[in-house]
Structures are given as C-alpha cells and as structure tokens.
Design a protein around this motif. Structure first.
Motif, PDB file in Angstrom:
ATOM      1  N   GLU A   1      27.402  41.990  57.602  1.00 54.68           N
ATOM      2  CA  GLU A   1      28.148  40.869  58.186  1.00 54.68           C
ATOM      3  C   GLU A   1      29.557  40.818  57.588  1.00 54.68           C
ATOM      4  O   GLU A   1      30.544  40.611  58.286  1.00 54.68           O
ATOM      5  CB  GLU A   1      27.422  39.548  57.920  1.00 54.68           C
ATOM      6  CG  GLU A   1      26.091  39.453  58.625  1.00 54.68           C
ATOM      7  CD  GLU A   1      25.370  38.145  58.322  1.00 54.68           C
ATOM      8  OE1 GLU A   1      26.032  37.087  58.324  1.00 54.68           O
ATOM      9  OE2 GLU A   1      24.152  38.186  58.081  1.00 54.68           O
ATOM     10  N   TYR A   2      29.633  41.014  56.289  1.00 52.23           N
ATOM     11  CA  TYR A   2      30.930  40.956  55.606  1.00 52.23           C
ATOM     12  C   TYR A   2      31.833  42.107  56.067  1.00 52.23           C
ATOM     13  O   TYR A   2      32.994  41.906  56.421  1.00 52.23           O
ATOM     14  CB  TYR A   2      30.724  41.014  54.094  1.00 52.23           C
ATOM     15  CG  TYR A   2      32.025  40.930  53.345  1.00 52.23           C
ATOM     16  CD1 TYR A   2      32.633  39.702  53.109  1.00 52.23           C
ATOM     17  CD2 TYR A   2      32.663  42.088  52.912  1.00 52.23           C
ATOM     18  CE1 TYR A   2      33.848  39.626  52.450  1.00 52.23           C
ATOM     19  CE2 TYR A   2      33.879  42.016  52.253  1.00 52.23           C
ATOM     20  CZ  TYR A   2      34.464  40.787  52.028  1.00 52.23           C
ATOM     21  OH  TYR A   2      35.666  40.729  51.395  1.00 52.23           O
ATOM     22  N   GLU A   3      31.285  43.303  56.084  1.00 55.29           N
ATOM     23  CA  GLU A   3      32.079  44.476  56.470  1.00 55.29           C
ATOM     24  C   GLU A   3      32.614  44.350  57.893  1.00 55.29           C
ATOM     25  O   GLU A   3      33.776  44.657  58.163  1.00 55.29           O
ATOM     26  CB  GLU A   3      31.226  45.754  56.394  1.00 55.29           C
ATOM     27  CG  GLU A   3      30.928  46.224  54.988  1.00 55.29           C
ATOM     28  CD  GLU A   3      29.992  47.432  55.000  1.00 55.29           C
ATOM     29  OE1 GLU A   3      29.796  48.039  56.073  1.00 55.29           O
ATOM     30  OE2 GLU A   3      29.449  47.742  53.931  1.00 55.29           O
ATOM     31  N   LEU A   4      31.749  43.901  58.802  1.00 52.42           N
ATOM     32  CA  LEU A   4      32.165  43.820  60.202  1.00 52.42           C
ATOM     33  C   LEU A   4      33.194  42.711  60.399  1.00 52.42           C
ATOM     34  O   LEU A   4      34.161  42.879  61.141  1.00 52.42           O
ATOM     35  CB  LEU A   4      30.952  43.604  61.114  1.00 52.42           C
ATOM     36  CG  LEU A   4      29.895  44.721  61.076  1.00 52.42           C
ATOM     37  CD1 LEU A   4      28.828  44.469  62.136  1.00 52.42           C
ATOM     38  CD2 LEU A   4      30.501  46.100  61.267  1.00 52.42           C
ATOM     39  N   ALA A   5      33.004  41.587  59.699  1.00 43.25           N
ATOM     40  CA  ALA A   5      33.992  40.503  59.794  1.00 43.25           C
ATOM     41  C   ALA A   5      35.321  40.962  59.206  1.00 43.25           C
ATOM     42  O   ALA A   5      36.391  40.734  59.789  1.00 43.25           O
ATOM     43  CB  ALA A   5      33.480  39.269  59.067  1.00 43.25           C
ATOM     44  N   ALA A   6      35.276  41.643  58.061  1.00 45.74           N
ATOM     45  CA  ALA A   6      36.505  42.094  57.403  1.00 45.74           C
ATOM     46  C   ALA A   6      37.235  43.110  58.271  1.00 45.74           C
ATOM     47  O   ALA A   6      38.466  43.107  58.366  1.00 45.74           O
ATOM     48  CB  ALA A   6      36.172  42.687  56.037  1.00 45.74           C
ATOM     49  N   SER A   7      36.481  43.981  58.934  1.00 48.99           N
ATOM     50  CA  SER A   7      37.124  45.012  59.748  1.00 48.99           C
ATOM     51  C   SER A   7      37.783  44.404  60.977  1.00 48.99           C
ATOM     52  O   SER A   7      38.633  45.040  61.600  1.00 48.99           O
ATOM     53  CB  SER A   7      36.114  46.081  60.168  1.00 48.99           C
ATOM     54  OG  SER A   7      35.300  45.569  61.203  1.00 48.99           O
ATOM     55  N   GLY A   8      37.384  43.164  61.343  1.00 50.74           N
ATOM     56  CA  GLY A   8      37.997  42.494  62.484  1.00 50.74           C
ATOM     57  C   GLY A   8      39.188  41.644  62.102  1.00 50.74           C
ATOM     58  O   GLY A   8      39.760  40.948  62.938  1.00 50.74           O
ATOM     59  N   ALA A   9      39.578  41.700  60.831  1.00 53.72           N
ATOM     60  CA  ALA A   9      40.659  40.832  60.349  1.00 53.72           C
ATOM     61  C   ALA A   9      41.986  41.129  61.045  1.00 53.72           C
ATOM     62  O   ALA A   9      42.856  40.268  61.114  1.00 53.72           O
ATOM     63  CB  ALA A   9      40.811  40.983  58.834  1.00 53.72           C
ATOM     64  N   ASP A  10      42.144  42.342  61.580  1.00 53.04           N
ATOM     65  CA  ASP A  10      43.397  42.687  62.255  1.00 53.04           C
ATOM     66  C   ASP A  10      43.367  42.293  63.735  1.00 53.04           C
ATOM     67  O   ASP A  10      44.257  42.655  64.491  1.00 53.04           O
ATOM     68  CB  ASP A  10      43.670  44.188  62.110  1.00 53.04           C
ATOM     69  CG  ASP A  10      42.554  45.030  62.709  1.00 53.04           C
ATOM     70  OD1 ASP A  10      41.591  44.447  63.252  1.00 53.04           O
ATOM     71  OD2 ASP A  10      42.655  46.283  62.632  1.00 53.04           O
TER      72      ASP A  10
END
Ligand SMILES: Nc1ncnc2c1ncn2[C@@H]1O[C@H](COP(=O)(O)OP(=O)(O)OP(=O)(O)O)[C@@H](O)[C@H]1O
Ligand SMILES: [Mg+2]
Length: 127
Positions: A95-104
């Motif tokens: 969940e963290y990785e996917l949310a972080a990768s969507g930060a852009d």
C-alpha cells in the motif's frame, strides 16, 4: 468481501463463506489482501510468527515484483478444499509503495488490481 465500514464482519463472513463452500465440495482459494491479517489468523496461522512476507501477495504486487504468478503463495489450510494466500503486517508495504509511486500524479493502483485479477485467473486452472 468489501465494505467501507470497519469492524462489520468482512473477515468473519469471508472465513465462514470459505468453510461453507468447502463443505459443499467447491475448491476454495481465500486471498487475504488485508495487512491486518484477521482472515489469516482465523485460519489458524499466526501472521507474525508463521507467515513471512515472501508468502503473502507482496512479491507479486510490490512495485518491484519478484514473482510473476500467484502459485508460490497458495497454502493448504486445515480445512479440506480450502486454500489460502495469507497476509501479514508487511503486506502494508505494498500500500505504501503504490501510494508513494503515485505521488507524481500517476497512479498504479488500478493496474495493480488488474494484475491481481490476472494472477487469480491464471492460477485457477493450475491449482
Ligand atoms: N455476526 C456477528 N455477530 C456478532 N459479532 C460478530 C459477527 N461477525 C463478526 N463479529 C465480530 O465482530 C468483530 C469484527 O469482525 P471482523 O474482524 O470480521 O470485521 P472486519 O469488517 O473484517 O473488520 P476490519 O474492518 O477491522 O477488517 C470480531 O470481533 C468478530 O468476532
Ligand atoms: Mg477484516
């Protein structure tokens, strides 16, 4: 099982449905997508001590996946006809990785749900 309210019985209903369908003779695969791992616990596994991250959906759904299908994660349970892909707290990293990768601004969440669907469809014939 999906319901946006917490604590309303999603994990409990999932587990009882799996047992019911198993008793009816269906081959059941329960997939625990929740890092809280209640369903995994209800199946008799201690998610902290009996389950490693490599046994959860993590290697398949991670932003840097190390598995290309879901068969590695399917475990027998004490219930005949019912298998489980277990979870533990480390699945939260997805969940963290996917949310972080969507930060852009771009989101990979939808594509990850499609990937999960593909993985389940691919496993179906091979279990
Ligand atoms: N039909 C029921 N009657 C009474 N208590 C129930 C019933 N179903 C579940 N419970 C109890 O309610 C609590 C929450 O159930 P459960 O963990 O299945 O909910 P959940 O929706 O999965 O919660 P979460 O949002 O934390 O994932 C548990 O203590 C469970 O034993
Ligand atoms: Mg739950």
């Amino acid at each position: 099982m999906q319901n946006f309210k917490g604590g309303v019985g999603k994990s409990t209903v999932t587990t009882h449905l799996a047992h019911y369908f198993g008793v009816q003779g269906y081959r059941v695969l329960v997939v625990d997508c929740d890092s809280q791992a209640t369903t995994t616990t209800l199946f008799g596994f201690n998610p902290h001590f009996n389950i490693a991250r490599e046994q959860t959906l993590y290697p398949y759904l991670s932003i840097d996946p190390t598995q290309t299908d879901l068969l590695y994660a399917v475990q027998k349970t004490p219930w005949p006809n019912v298998d489980l892909i277990p979870s533990n707290l480390e699945l939260f990293d997805v969940e963290y990785e996917l949310a972080a990768s969507g930060a852009d601004g771009g989101s990979v969440l939808a594509s990850r749900f499609r990937k999960l669907k593909r993985g389940l469809q691919g496993s179906r014939a091979r279990l």
